[in-house]
Enzyme design. Sequence first.
Site, PDB file in Angstrom:
ATOM      1  CE  LYS A  63       5.957  -3.673   3.957  1.00 10.74           C
ATOM      2  NZ  LYS A  63       6.450  -3.591   2.575  1.00 10.74           N
ATOM      3  N   PRO A  68       4.932  11.687  13.204  1.00  7.12           N
ATOM      4  CG  PRO A  68       2.871  11.750  14.298  1.00  7.12           C
ATOM      5  CD  PRO A  68       4.339  11.580  14.560  1.00  7.12           C
TER       6      PRO A  68
HETATM    7  O1  C5P Z   1       6.705 -12.783  -2.802  1.00  5.43           O
HETATM    8  P1  C5P Z   1       6.643 -11.761  -3.857  1.00  5.43           P
HETATM    9  O2  C5P Z   1       7.904 -11.628  -4.637  1.00  5.43           O
HETATM   10  O3  C5P Z   1       5.411 -11.857  -4.739  1.00  5.43           O
HETATM   11  O4  C5P Z   1       6.508 -10.379  -3.060  1.00  5.43           O
HETATM   12  C1  C5P Z   1       6.048  -9.202  -3.646  1.00  5.43           C
HETATM   13  C2  C5P Z   1       5.851  -8.183  -2.565  1.00  5.43           C
HETATM   14  O5  C5P Z   1       4.943  -8.671  -1.608  1.00  5.43           O
HETATM   15  C3  C5P Z   1       7.130  -7.818  -1.812  1.00  5.43           C
HETATM   16  O6  C5P Z   1       7.623  -6.619  -2.345  1.00  5.43           O
HETATM   17  C4  C5P Z   1       6.694  -7.646  -0.389  1.00  5.43           C
HETATM   18  O7  C5P Z   1       6.526  -6.290  -0.049  1.00  5.43           O
HETATM   19  C5  C5P Z   1       5.340  -8.297  -0.314  1.00  5.43           C
HETATM   20  N1  C5P Z   1       5.434  -9.480   0.530  1.00  5.43           N
HETATM   21  C6  C5P Z   1       4.776  -9.474   1.720  1.00  5.43           C
HETATM   22  N2  C5P Z   1       4.887 -10.546   2.548  1.00  5.43           N
HETATM   23  C7  C5P Z   1       5.636 -11.595   2.220  1.00  5.43           C
HETATM   24  C8  C5P Z   1       6.315 -11.629   1.003  1.00  5.43           C
HETATM   25  C9  C5P Z   1       6.183 -10.546   0.159  1.00  5.43           C
HETATM   26  O8  C5P Z   1       4.092  -8.501   2.047  1.00  5.43           O
HETATM   27  N3  C5P Z   1       5.738 -12.598   3.074  1.00  5.43           N
END
Ligand code: C5P
Length: 231
Positions: A63, A68
Amino acid sequence: MDPTSQIIVALDCDSRAAADALVEQLGDECRVYKVGLELLTAAGPDVIKDLVARGKEVFLDLKLFEIPHSVAGAVRAAGALGVSMITVHGMGGSGIMSAAVEAAREFPGMRVLTLTVVTSMSDADLTDIGVGDTVDEQVLRLARLAQKAGCHGVIASPQDVAVLRRALGPDALIITPGVTLSGESPADHARPGTPHAAITAGASRVVVGRTVTRAANPVTAFRVVRASLTP
Ligand code: C5P
């Protein structure tokens, strides 16, 4: 795309040993892994090189939100490691997104994805940081900006997928994290959905973390997710 390649397992591990154990356990079942800030910081870039050497596709989820010039440098460094997808933060604006896209050109097949609004955020959270738009409006605004800047796709919550697919067209890559199987507790997901619902709504791929990585048997959990995507 076949269901196996549609599943990206998030290696949200705090050590190289833990990541290696999971990759070993999942073996040939899983082809695509997401490496994020935690594992990269704990284990260093060799974890990525080694995944690529094992024939895995790596999505590096940093992220990026920097000037830049620095973003371009990070994208080139990721490309040199063999990363095939990388994220930039849409809140950083067009400059960051175009710099990342330009840097990725050196690496054929490398894709730049924009994170619009992290799935844990609500309208109130946006208000707190001075963004007057709702989450839905902000997601759409940043996704359109990303497409204009040449990004190959976006990260989108399950509930934003359908709108984004309509807005961005058939060629955009839409990757959806924050998914849980039906019956699971939605953990910290503010806008959850199932992997099947996300793909049906138009997601190209889903990111699955704890559903697989914290399961008593990750291989079985991976297969359950894959079966849920199989037509
Ligand atoms: O919740 P889970 O373990 O499946 O999360 C996998 C990925 O999804 C995390 O590495 C995170 O970057 C992303 N995620 C997200 N928003 C959330 C929870 C997880 O973008 N609320």
